[in-house]
Design a protein around this motif. Sequence first.
Motif, mmCIF file in Angstrom:
data_model
loop_
_atom_site.group_PDB
_atom_site.id
_atom_site.type_symbol
_atom_site.label_atom_id
_atom_site.label_comp_id
_atom_site.label_asym_id
_atom_site.label_seq_id
_atom_site.Cartn_x
_atom_site.Cartn_y
_atom_site.Cartn_z
ATOM 1 N N GLY A 227 0.864 -0.923 -0.170
ATOM 2 C CA GLY A 227 -0.227 0.211 0.123
ATOM 3 C C GLY A 227 0.396 1.637 -0.113
ATOM 4 O O GLY A 227 0.721 2.497 -0.859
ATOM 5 N N LEU A 228 1.750 1.688 0.460
ATOM 6 C CA LEU A 228 2.587 2.547 0.731
ATOM 7 C C LEU A 228 2.794 2.528 -0.468
ATOM 8 O O LEU A 228 3.339 3.878 -0.936
ATOM 9 C CB LEU A 228 4.085 2.002 1.601
ATOM 10 N N LEU A 229 3.706 1.536 -1.439
ATOM 11 C CA LEU A 229 5.182 1.660 -2.304
ATOM 12 C C LEU A 229 3.346 2.702 -3.497
ATOM 13 O O LEU A 229 3.518 3.263 -3.856
ATOM 14 C CB LEU A 229 5.676 0.480 -3.038
ATOM 15 N N GLU A 230 2.239 2.078 -3.493
ATOM 16 C CA GLU A 230 1.366 1.982 -4.378
ATOM 17 C C GLU A 230 0.613 3.696 -4.383
ATOM 18 O O GLU A 230 0.670 4.326 -5.173
ATOM 19 C CB GLU A 230 0.218 1.492 -4.217
ATOM 20 N N ARG A 231 0.842 3.731 -3.385
ATOM 21 C CA ARG A 231 0.665 5.810 -3.295
ATOM 22 C C ARG A 231 2.060 6.135 -3.412
ATOM 23 O O ARG A 231 1.884 7.892 -3.288
ATOM 24 C CB ARG A 231 -0.036 5.645 -1.334
ATOM 25 N N SER A 232 2.809 5.757 -3.627
ATOM 26 C CA SER A 232 4.058 6.987 -3.275
ATOM 27 C C SER A 232 4.788 6.877 -5.400
ATOM 28 O O SER A 232 3.988 6.346 -6.429
ATOM 29 C CB SER A 232 5.719 5.684 -3.524
ATOM 30 N N ALA A 233 4.566 8.113 -5.804
ATOM 31 C CA ALA A 233 5.001 8.353 -7.299
ATOM 32 C C ALA A 233 5.709 7.904 -7.681
ATOM 33 O O ALA A 233 5.863 7.631 -8.996
ATOM 34 C CB ALA A 233 5.112 10.094 -7.180
ATOM 35 N N VAL A 234 7.367 7.451 -7.206
ATOM 36 C CA VAL A 234 8.412 7.194 -7.530
ATOM 37 C C VAL A 234 8.375 5.618 -7.227
ATOM 38 O O VAL A 234 8.394 6.045 -5.107
ATOM 39 C CB VAL A 234 10.135 7.941 -7.918
ATOM 40 N N ARG A 235 8.469 4.671 -7.862
ATOM 41 C CA ARG A 235 8.690 3.552 -6.748
ATOM 42 C C ARG A 235 9.897 2.993 -7.162
ATOM 43 O O ARG A 235 10.143 1.864 -8.429
ATOM 44 C CB ARG A 235 7.483 2.142 -7.220
ATOM 45 N N ILE A 236 10.836 2.111 -5.817
ATOM 46 C CA ILE A 236 11.879 1.451 -6.334
ATOM 47 C C ILE A 236 11.631 0.462 -5.255
ATOM 48 O O ILE A 236 12.283 -0.115 -4.131
ATOM 49 C CB ILE A 236 13.708 2.854 -5.495
#
Length: 474
Positions: A227-236
């Motif tokens: 969920g945190l990564l899906e809300r992130s503009a850039v995902r690493i």
Amino acid sequence: MQTPVQSFAGQALAGDGLTVVLGLGRSGLGAARLLRQQGQRVLVLESGGGEALEAKAEALRAEGIAVQLHTPLAAASFAALAERPARVIVSPGIRWDHPALEELRSQGIRTDGEITTAWEALQPVPWIGITGTNGKTTVTHLVAHLLASAGLDAPMGGNVGRSAAELALERVGAGRPLPAWLVVELSSYQIEAAPAIAPRIGLWTTLTPDHLERHGTLDHYRAIKRGLLERSAVRILNADDPDLRSRAASWDHAQWVSAGPRQQARSAGIEPHLWIEAEQVMGPNGPLFDARALAMPGAHNRQNLLMATAVGLELGLSGAVMEEAFRSFPGVPHRLERLRELEGVRWYNDSKATNYDAAEVALRALDGPLVVLAGGESKRGEAGGWIGELRRQAAAVVLYGAARQEFQGLLEQGGYGGAVAAVEGLEQAVPLARELAARHGCRAVLLSPACASFDQYSDFEARGDHFRRLVQAL
């Protein structure tokens, strides 16, 4: 006992609701002070008592924050308040599905994790949010060091160092300029309680079973992190992690990094953003810098290096600037921290390894044969990989703490054939490890507990600090 009515005398703000903060721990103190600084009426409820907590309570009362000690987390405690709270702030140590919190939600009372207060106070500062089962602390330190070395104002906090609320209070309360970035380590406990947090850059290091006693299933634990990564503009994301890699096709956009060659990632259906070939960190436009710039041992630390490098590229840093920063990185306390060399034997503090997977990674990172110290408060998980690495790397294992008998049984069942000793605590384990290292010709002694610390210590840092003192005294 001081009542909320007495505490709020002369403080009420027109139309202003009451915010209740749960607990007088570090995160609760930071959140209470931050909310009060913003002009809110705050009441802290603390289930414990005693001299130390009373001193904390008095300090808060002097700042205009009401405190009730000896107040259990229960629906009855909230029903007894003189005023219905508009909002309740929860520390990471409290289960998000606690019955009292579920009851509050059913009444329409908003509940938020402590870290949400910092997110709200620090708008519009972009966050770099870092999560994962293992590796997130090292990556957080690496990113913070990289940005500081590049001259950027990017303080670090959250699940490591200062709480995010403390960082916000330091900047917002003192009238200082807002930072350019915030580097925040986020645990699953913090993420599930803060669905509003949407980092500008999100990093996910690894995913292995952990905290299942709290989250119930691996699927639920994974969904919280995702969920945190899906809300992130850039995902690493780390292409070398089996769980993350197996779900690569489910991401519509992400930057994948791999500590192996490019073709290795491609064979798994992933086009890497960063990879390593011929000891060079490779990027979209060619070589960036020497992959040996980071002195920390282990392939997993190369993955950590690449994740931090991806952040650097996103912020426009050059390969030369990043290489210089990584070469000066001092390492992370309690994470494969080299303490000393004595009688030809190196001593490592890996107290941060609080589960089987982290301890397994540490064993793979070092050259054996080793003496390994393990124990503490055991956690649910799969121990097979850890025992396999012990069979390969450890000439002797010293078990201590509450898990020592359980671990002895696991080693016997797993076919470990080296020397095994069981003692009460680190005071006995350290001198015994020295003897065993000499007897078996070991290269290093490694504290990598594969356990939580709470049977004998307040946290993994207290455990690692005690181990460091014992080793330095040898």
